[in-house]
Structures are given as structure tokens and as C-alpha cells.
Design an enzyme around this catalytic site. Structure first.
Site, PDB file in Angstrom:
ATOM      1  N   LYS A   1      85.802 -76.417-152.174  1.00 23.32           N
ATOM      2  CA  LYS A   1      84.717 -77.183-151.564  1.00 23.32           C
ATOM      3  C   LYS A   1      83.835 -76.265-150.720  1.00 23.32           C
ATOM      4  O   LYS A   1      84.342 -75.400-149.987  1.00 23.32           O
ATOM      5  CB  LYS A   1      85.312 -78.310-150.715  1.00 23.32           C
ATOM      6  CG  LYS A   1      84.305 -79.291-150.127  1.00 23.32           C
ATOM      7  CD  LYS A   1      85.054 -80.404-149.393  1.00 23.32           C
ATOM      8  CE  LYS A   1      84.113 -81.427-148.774  1.00 23.32           C
ATOM      9  NZ  LYS A   1      84.861 -82.536-148.111  1.00 23.32           N
TER      10      LYS A   1
ATOM     11  N   SER B   1      83.793 -86.975-149.205  1.00 18.49           N
ATOM     12  CA  SER B   1      82.735 -85.997-149.338  1.00 18.49           C
ATOM     13  C   SER B   1      83.060 -84.911-150.359  1.00 18.49           C
ATOM     14  O   SER B   1      82.176 -84.159-150.787  1.00 18.49           O
ATOM     15  CB  SER B   1      82.461 -85.345-147.970  1.00 18.49           C
ATOM     16  OG  SER B   1      83.619 -84.676-147.481  1.00 18.49           O
TER      17      SER B   1
ATOM     18  N   SER C   1      88.068 -88.172-147.275  1.00 18.38           N
ATOM     19  CA  SER C   1      87.357 -87.381-148.282  1.00 18.38           C
ATOM     20  C   SER C   1      88.266 -86.702-149.289  1.00 18.38           C
ATOM     21  O   SER C   1      87.790 -86.211-150.318  1.00 18.38           O
ATOM     22  CB  SER C   1      86.491 -86.324-147.595  1.00 18.38           C
ATOM     23  OG  SER C   1      85.502 -86.932-146.800  1.00 18.38           O
TER      24      SER C   1
END
Length: 599
Positions: free
Chosen positions: A72, A146, A170
Site C-alpha cells: 500500500k 482505504s 481498511s
């Protein structure tokens, strides 16, 4: 074509495929999938393959040997920019985050940086200037956030492992929406050094994988203390076990469940609870209103000020650089007072006491991962309300220091995914995984959207007897090596093949017969992960074995890749005069194989 971490490792170690071939296939899949919104930065393929080729010189028993990983883009990877999905915020990190460094030391190959809801603010995956990744299950659905790109990359079968983050869900909501495993570890278990904070006191790096066993394999590499992280904690990952007899699972009171009119999700959760009962669990109704109250503190309380603090300089000086929805949410933290903060802390402490009492009555709590699903069109039309609904069962978890495991439960006839999350007090990650792996296997769901069936569950390693003591060996005592008989003659059994934390150097000692290595502890992260075996000996046999160890070797405490500590061979620094530094081989077997090849 291999898919899971376990299958990739087996193929690499058997020599039926090489790490370079695996990485090349990974890039082929990314090109064929054709979604430019998954990765913000994709690493140069030639560089990744060159790293995989160089890996062939290291010990194939490394726990993630040649496994491709996506990261990420709020987690630092040396050589790639960190953007947090905000071009104006982007910077070039000087070094890997601790988590990425541990992955590399374990043999993993980083493929690229994935898209996210900007500054990890959101559960929908649509708040990014880099586009909206296509949900792996249905293109019209939000991918979840997210950690949108990381979840889609695994769900679509592009990589078998990715890192996300999880402050409010997330690492769990996008797992459900893409039919994969989302492991949200106990707070402090995985180092946050090199992570762009959302709420620093609550953040954790999370793991996405196709199977629970794969997720745990990654957690064992990632999950150990880091002196550079003030929030790091000593929380060893336990062993996977069979589901205990008399398993008790907490479930919400029927009147407290919220599905926002989604009857299909409501039925799917009921079916999941029936599956838990079929697997032998007793279901105990629980009052979850205190959890809902805790959840409201996250965005309605002072923790929103932490999000403002993380990007204060940018949002105050250049507010237009921040996504409009992210800006609206974050600026709410600008007016929080100290009095508000202390009032919320007092209430949270009271809620933690209630949660402690609640969780004492069962082994794990079972909740829907999310109450429903939404399309991209729906979320863009109502970005805050629908995002908030997706966090119904997730927002309270880190505030209460719980660990969580999101597991697929079903796929509707219309392709809508549904999943459950298992929750328990921090430190019980392996207990959740032990339950979750059995539940997931029983669903017989495919792996993500690969169309591939779940592999049979791997046999569990036996838990050491209470009379046994584990000892780590790195050289001539390894299986098949010259001195292994000293262990087997004492009734020793091989308990695990693993590696150290990246805090050691390995040397070939001069003048020893048979040839022996010496392993030296160095500063945290300044060495490498050294392949080793853990052998279990009875207490009396351990005493006899240790008594026979000659100088300059000694027995000390060694930290393994999963953070556990065992007794094992170390060398006295004075013995290193004339010794050859062989750390780069990653283990004694690889070094001996190189010697044999040269001779």
C-alpha cells in the site's frame, strides 16, 4: 500456475519453477488484467526479475522465498515514491519501512505500490486522484478502502500477498468486498516505522492473502518488536491449533444487527452463524451496544484530530491538494479541544473495561465484516453516509485493542460477496486464525476471483510438549548435515524450518572439523534473516546436548522471524578473526552448496 504462498514456496523449493519465472508471470498477469488504477507505482519489471535471480543464491528455506508482494502506498519502499495517494505530499523514502525490510529479508520480492483512499481516510476505495481500482468480484462495486489496490491485487490473483493498513477497518472491509482474507493484527505486533500515519495511536499494517495460512505465514515474518517504533509491543504470534472442544463464539443480539435493508446480507450472516454451529461452536448472544458507542468515538470524537495532525502542514498550506471528501473529514479535527480529548479518553477507558468483561465470556466474537455492499455510483452520490455504514462493525476494533480476521463467508447468485470477521483481545491472533482457517475451508469458496479452489488445509505442526525445550540450529546440526545425528540420537524432533529476524550475521569459522558456521547478533535490522531449523529436545536431552558444545560456540537467545525467542547457537566475537562473512548466502545450506559447486 501457482497462486498461494504455500504453492509458490513448494514450487521454488522443488525447483519446478524459479523465483524469476514467478515474478515474470506476476507481471504478465498485471498486464493482462489491465487496470491502471490498482498500482500507483509499479516497479520496473527488469529490476524485480534481477532481484529474483539474485535470490537464487540464498537459502530456499527462507519463509517467503521468491513470493511477489504488493505494498500500500502509505508504506515506505526504498526506490519507490510514497504518495499516500496525494501527489503534492509525495516523497522519496531513504529506506524501507521496517515491515518491508522484514519481507525482503524473508525472501519476498516487492512488485509495486498500490492505490488507496487518500491518506488512508475511507472504507470505499474511491477517494484517490489515481483512479478507482475495479472490484475483483464485480466491476460496479466499490473495491473497499482505504487499502483498495492491495485488496484488489490479491483478489484478482495478481499477487498472493499484499500489505494494507487498518485504522478503522481498511484491512477488513476491502477483504470482504474482494473475497479474500484480511488479517488485522494486534496493535504493535507489526512495526509502523515507515508508515504514513492516519491515527498514529491506532494504526496498524495489515495483511491480505488468499488463505488464512498464507496470511499467518506473512504475520510470522512481520510480527515482532521494533525498537524504532514507540508503539511496538512484544506480542509473539502463537501456534495454529485445531478448533478447541467447547469453542464459544459471541454473536450480536438479533435486535442490534444492522444491515441497512440488505436482506441478502442478513441471510448470509445467519447462514454463516449456522456454519459456525455446524463446526462445533456454541453461540452466545452478546450486547454490542458498547462497541457501537466506541465506534462513534473514532470520527465523532477527538481521534479525528490525529488525522488532521498527520497532514496539518499540507492541508493548512495547500488545502486544494487534498481530496475534497478527505479534506472535509480531516478539517473536522482542527477544532477539537484538549478538554474534549480527555473526556473521550475517560469514556474510552470505561468502554474498554466493559469490553474486557464481555470478551471474557467467549473465545471470539463473530460479526459481519460489513453490513452491505455499495456500487461506485451510489458512493459517489453519497460519499460520507455510505462510507460510514461500511464501518459499522469495524470502527471500534483498534480503540479497544482487539485483533481481527476477516474471512469470506459466501457469494450470492448475483456475485455479491459477504464475509465475517472474528475478533478477540489483542495477542490472540493465532487463536483467531485457527478458527478462521477451518471456517474458510468449510465454505469451499474459490480463492478471490482466480476461479481456483482452496487447497487442502496443511497439517498443523505439533505443539511442543511441556517437557520439551526448543533449540535453533544453523549449521552442521541441520537435517542431513554432519552433526544432525547428535540431535536425533537424543530423541530430538524437527519442530520448524524458519529463519531469524534480520538481526544476525553468519560467518564460516576457520579451522573447524567438520566445517561450522558462527552466527553473531548485530543491531536490529543491520544483519539478515538467517535460515535455520528449530529442534525440540526433552529437558534432560537438552542439558546433555548443551553440555557437549565446544568453544567458541555457545547457546544464547535467538529471535526468530515471527518474533518468538528460542535458545540457539551463537558465536563468541573473538572467534571471528579469519572467519569469512557468509551472511549474503542467507544460510549454511546455501553456502555449502556454493562450496560444492565451486569444488
Amino acid at each position: 500456475m501457482t497462486e498461494t504462498i504455500a504453492e509458490i514456496l513448494a514450487a521454488h523449493r522443488a525447483g519446478t519453477t524459479t523465483p524469476a519465472q514467478t515474478i515474470a508471470r506476476c507481471y504478465q498477469r498485471i498486464r493482462a488484467h489491465g487496470d491502471p488504477a490498482i498500482f500507483i507505482t509499479l516497479r520496473d519489471e527488469a529490476d524485480a526479475i534481477a532481484e529474483a535471480v539474485a535470490l537464487a543464491a540464498k537459502d530456499p528455506s527462507l519463509p517467503l522465498y521468491g513470493v511477489p508482494v504488493a505494498v500500500k502506498d502509505n508504506i515506505d519502499v526504498a526506490g519507490l515514491p510514497t504518495t499516500a495517494a496525494c501527489p503534492a505530499f509525495a516523497y522519496q523514502p531513504a529506506q524501507d519501512s521496517t515491515a518491508v525490510a522484514r519481507l525482503r529479508a524473508a525472501g519476498a520480492i516487492i512488485i509495486g505500490k498500490t492505490n488507496l483512499d487518500q491518506f488512508a481516510t475511507g472504507l470505499v476505495g474511491v477517494r484517490s486522484p489515481y483512479g478507482i481500482p475495479r472490484n475483483a468480484m464485480r466491476a460496479d462495486l466499490v473495491p473497499g478502502g482505504s487499502s483498495s489496490g492491495s485488496a484488489v491485487a490479491v483478489g484478482a490473483g495478481l499477487v498472493p500477498l499484499s500489505l494494507g493498513t487498518d485504522t478503522a477497518g481498511s484491512g477488513r472491509v476491502p477483504a470482504m468486498l474482494n473475497n479474500i482474507i484480511g488479517l488485522k493484527p494486534s496493535l504493535g505486533l507489526i512495526s509502523s516505522t515507515g508508515l504514513v500515519p492516519a491515527c498514529r495511536t491506532l494504526d496498524c499494517i495489515s495483511v491480505f492473502a488468499l488463505t488464512v495460512d498464507d496470511a499467518v505465514a506473512a504475520l510470522r515474518v512481520l510480527g515482532h518488536p521494533d525498537a524504532s517504533d514507540a508503539y511496538s509491543r512484544e506480542r509473539p504470534v502463537g501456534a495454529l491449533t485445531a478448533i478447541p472442544e467447547g469453542l464459544k463464539l459471541g454473536v450480536p443480539r438479533q435486535s442490534q444487527l444492522q444491515f441497512f435493508g440488505d436482506k441478502q446480507a442478513e441471510q448470509a450472516f445467519d447462514d454463516a452463524l449456522k456454519r459456525c454451529g455446524k463446526l462445533g461452536a456454541a453461540l452466545i448472544e452478546v450486547d454490542i451496544e458498547p462497541l457501537y458507542e466506541t465506534a462513534r468515538l473514532l470520527y465523532e470524537g477527538p481521534w479525528i484530530a490525529e488525522r488532521y495532525l498527520a497532514i496539518r502542514e499540507l492541508i493548512d498550506s495547500n488545502p486544494d491538494a487534498v481530496h475534497p471528501v478527505t479534506r472535509q473529514i480531516t478539517l473536522g479535527g482542527k477544532t477539537v479541544s484538549a478538554a474534549d480529548t480527555f473526556a473521550a479518553l475517560y469514556r474510552l477507558q470505561a468502554l474498554r473495561k466493559i469490553a474486557d468483561q464481555t470478551f471474557a465470556g467467549f473465545d471470539a466474537l463473530v460479526l459481519p465484516t460489513a453490513p452491505t455492499t455499495y456500487t461506485v455510483e451510489q458512493v459517489l452520490a453519497d460519499p460520507i453516509t455510505l462510507n460510514s455504514r461500511l464501518g459499522t462493525y469495524t470502527n471500534f476494533v483498534n480503540l479497544l485493542d482487539l485483533c481481527g480476521l476477516a474471512v469470506p463467508a459466501s457469494i450470492g447468485a448475483d456475485g455479491l460477496p459477504f464475509g465475517i470477521t472474528l475478533l478477540a483481545p489483542g495477542g490472540r491472533d493465532a487463536e483467531l486464525a485457527s478458527i478462521g482457517r477451518i471456517f474458510h475451508a468449510d465454505t469451499a469458496l474459490p480463492l478471490g476471483t482466480t476461479g481456483k479452489s482452496q487447497p487442502p488445509l496443511a497439517a498443523l505442526q505439533p505443539v511442543a510438549n511441556t517437557d520439551e525445550i526448543n533449540i535453533a540450529v544453523v549449521g552442521a546440526h541441520l537435517s542431513g548435515m554432519a552433526l544432525n545425528g547428535e540431535l536425533t540420537s537424543l530423541g530430538g524432533r524437527l519442530a520448524a524450518t524458519t529463519a531469524t529476524a534480520p538481526d544476525y550475521k553468519l560467518y564460516a569459522l576457520s579451522g573447524t572439523v567438520p566445517p561450522k558456521p558462527g552466527m553473531l547478533r548485530v543491531a536490529p535490522g543491520a544483519g539478515a534473516a538467517i535460515a535455520l531449523e528449530v529442534w525440540a529436545l526433552s529437558a534432560s536431552a537438552f542439558g546433555r546436548f548443551v553440555a557437549a558444545i565446544p568453544q567458541p560456540l555457545s547457546i544464547g537467545t535467538i529471535t526468530l522471524a515471527d518474533g518468538t525467542k528460542v535458545k540457539g547457537f551463537l558465536v563468541e566475537p573473538a572467534a571471528l578473526d579469519g572467519a569469512r562473512d557468509i551472511t549474503h548466502f542467507g544460510g549454511w545450506r546455501a553456502y555449502m552448496a556454493d562450496l560444492a559447486k565451486a569444488g
